[in-house]
Design an enzyme around this catalytic site. Sequence first.
Site, PDB file in Angstrom:
ATOM      1  N   CYS A 394     -49.677  42.826  13.809  1.00 34.89           N
ATOM      2  CA  CYS A 394     -48.546  43.215  12.973  1.00 34.89           C
ATOM      3  C   CYS A 394     -48.628  42.585  11.581  1.00 34.89           C
ATOM      4  O   CYS A 394     -49.392  43.032  10.753  1.00 34.89           O
ATOM      5  CB  CYS A 394     -47.235  42.897  13.684  1.00 34.89           C
ATOM      6  SG  CYS A 394     -45.895  43.925  13.059  1.00 34.89           S
ATOM      7  N   HIS A 520     -47.807  45.414  18.488  1.00 37.25           N
ATOM      8  CA  HIS A 520     -47.783  44.161  19.249  1.00 37.25           C
ATOM      9  C   HIS A 520     -48.344  44.413  20.648  1.00 37.25           C
ATOM     10  O   HIS A 520     -47.583  44.536  21.613  1.00 37.25           O
ATOM     11  CB  HIS A 520     -46.338  43.649  19.379  1.00 37.25           C
ATOM     12  CG  HIS A 520     -45.772  43.115  18.108  1.00 37.25           C
ATOM     13  ND1 HIS A 520     -46.039  41.849  17.652  1.00 37.25           N
ATOM     14  CD2 HIS A 520     -44.959  43.683  17.199  1.00 37.25           C
ATOM     15  CE1 HIS A 520     -45.405  41.659  16.503  1.00 37.25           C
ATOM     16  NE2 HIS A 520     -44.745  42.753  16.208  1.00 37.25           N
ATOM     17  N   GLU A 522     -49.551  42.502  22.654  1.00 37.46           N
ATOM     18  CA  GLU A 522     -49.224  41.413  23.592  1.00 37.46           C
ATOM     19  C   GLU A 522     -48.048  41.771  24.505  1.00 37.46           C
ATOM     20  O   GLU A 522     -47.912  41.209  25.574  1.00 37.46           O
ATOM     21  CB  GLU A 522     -48.953  40.102  22.838  1.00 37.46           C
ATOM     22  CG  GLU A 522     -47.707  40.055  21.957  1.00 37.46           C
ATOM     23  CD  GLU A 522     -47.928  40.553  20.523  1.00 37.46           C
ATOM     24  OE1 GLU A 522     -48.862  41.340  20.301  1.00 37.46           O
ATOM     25  OE2 GLU A 522     -47.131  40.162  19.637  1.00 37.46           O
TER      26      GLU A 522
HETATM   27  N1  GLN Z   1     -42.757  41.316   8.399  1.00 39.18           N
HETATM   28  C1  GLN Z   1     -43.570  42.442   8.672  1.00 39.18           C
HETATM   29  C2  GLN Z   1     -42.772  43.738   8.648  1.00 39.18           C
HETATM   30  O1  GLN Z   1     -41.592  43.741   8.758  1.00 39.18           O
HETATM   31  C3  GLN Z   1     -44.292  42.292  10.000  1.00 39.18           C
HETATM   32  C4  GLN Z   1     -43.392  42.221  11.169  1.00 39.18           C
HETATM   33  C5  GLN Z   1     -44.044  41.637  12.376  1.00 39.18           C
HETATM   34  O2  GLN Z   1     -45.056  40.964  12.300  1.00 39.18           O
HETATM   35  N2  GLN Z   1     -43.459  41.859  13.543  1.00 39.18           N
HETATM   36  O3  GLN Z   1     -43.347  44.795   8.500  1.00 39.18           O
END
Ligand code: GLN
Length: 546
Positions: A394, A520, A522
């Site tokens: 992410c 994600h 995970e």
């Molecule tokens: N801050 C980033 C976004 O909002 C990544 C979010 C995250 O890593 N879950 O796009």
Amino acid sequence: MSGGAPKFVVITGGVLSGLGKGLVAAGLGMLLRSRGLRVTPIKFDGYLNVDAGTMNPYEHGEVYVLDDGTECDMDLGTYERFMDVTLEGDNNITSGKLLLSVISKERRGEYLGKTVQFIPHVTGEAKRWILRVAEEQGADVVIMEVGGTVGDIENAYFIEAIRQLSNELGRENFAFVHVTLVPELPSGEQKTKPTQHSVSVLRSMGIDPDVIVARSRRPLEPKARQKIALYCGVREENVISDPDVGSIYRVPLLLEEHGLAERVAEVLGMSSAKAQAPGHGEGDLAELRRLLDRWESSRESVAVAIVGKYTHLRDAYASLLAAIDHASMHLSLRVDVRWIEATDVERGLIDVRSELEGVQGIVVPGGFGRRGAEGKVESIRVAREEGIPFLGLCFGLQLAVVEYARSVCGLEGANSTEVDPETPHPVIDLLPEQRGVGGKGGTMRLGAHPAVLRPGTLVHRIYGADLVFERHRHRYEVNPMYHNLLRGCGLVFSGTSPDGKLVEFIELPDHPFFVATQAHPEFKSRVLRPHPLFTAFLRACSGEEI
Ligand code: GLN
């Protein structure tokens, strides 16, 4: 499908929180599933937040995300991982959700001039919710975990709803399991008084426990067991010892050995029928035992650095650590996790190159906001330049794109507008259609989304599929205006949204393992089904060619 009316297991906690009640619930679920039963968990949280979306990981640990986009308590992650189920938002009831629903009905005039009260209206809403989930998910057994500790004001009405339900559906369809702590004096004597007190609180709420799971440092001694049975009114064999074990993955095996599932099945009157019959998951426990024995005696190990911002709060990375565990368990590989605080790198308090010496892999996990971002970018640069296996999740993908744009594409000052709103090269940005929409939480891309993988890429090979679904929780995207430029400089987009607009996976061809995803993964790793990306990453860390 369900063979008849569902049965209910209710798990409450006594004495203090943090006893591992969630793990008892998840472990019991795994044991009942291994007997061929369809198990549905429900977690009740007393807080007034409607969901966990806006909760700070410092306060509440990780925000877990479901396929349907629900942001929820991390206990649901423990359930999914151990029970190997896919849950929905309805499996997490919070006071906020219940009250919102009751108050909305009140505003719509659905109570027709009545005084709207906790009893019967909120309790009624809770009961309907539980029955709906049981029905919709075709459960043989519903395991309900009540968050917090008995005696808390915020969960009292929920326990009352369950009491009413057990009265209406028949007490024989309910098993009440109370998880308590049995502390030990310096002399080694195990003390049962806190358990007695918490059971009397439970009793004052109209609930007599059927089974007591006693958490203690060492196995429960016969004297303590007899005392608990006598004072708390449960049969001696229904006092289950749950001593500390080295690894959480041993908990289901330990609970099985100590007869938890058998006792619960007996209370529910299922002992002679389905619960005893060998089920589809009967091999799972044997498989878990085999994996753990091999893993724990394995001598091969790798060091993996996690560069993050909440590094002193391990709960903030619960799913990531679980995914690493699952993959390493299946590879019989020990993983030594080294935490690198991104903020310290950024402030120059630690030198990232020397910190990463002797590390075989680097993970940059999800994150939000400006703090620590430059420290993560620096770590990614080292991973790329030194050929250290890298997995970006992410925010980790976004910052890998930032690093690549700056160092390889020559876009000086490139950044995400989340980190630097004034950047001359917003390679990571909100999409035009996201701007000006909603308040906090409104524009988040949440839940399972499809990604089309490009044949010939490493990611495609790892997944062995053309189309994959992973869970998302982010606002920003790789800016479509920069796609061609980034690709032209050699960054491979190994997966995109089906319309090609959103970048889902990136990789670098001339690197042992440089892979990042906007999702994600995970959240989809399971104890007995590790996620392929994590397995491939760890194999790369141990020097294998992927
Ligand atoms: N801050 C980033 C976004 O909002 C990544 C979010 C995250 O890593 N879950 O796009």
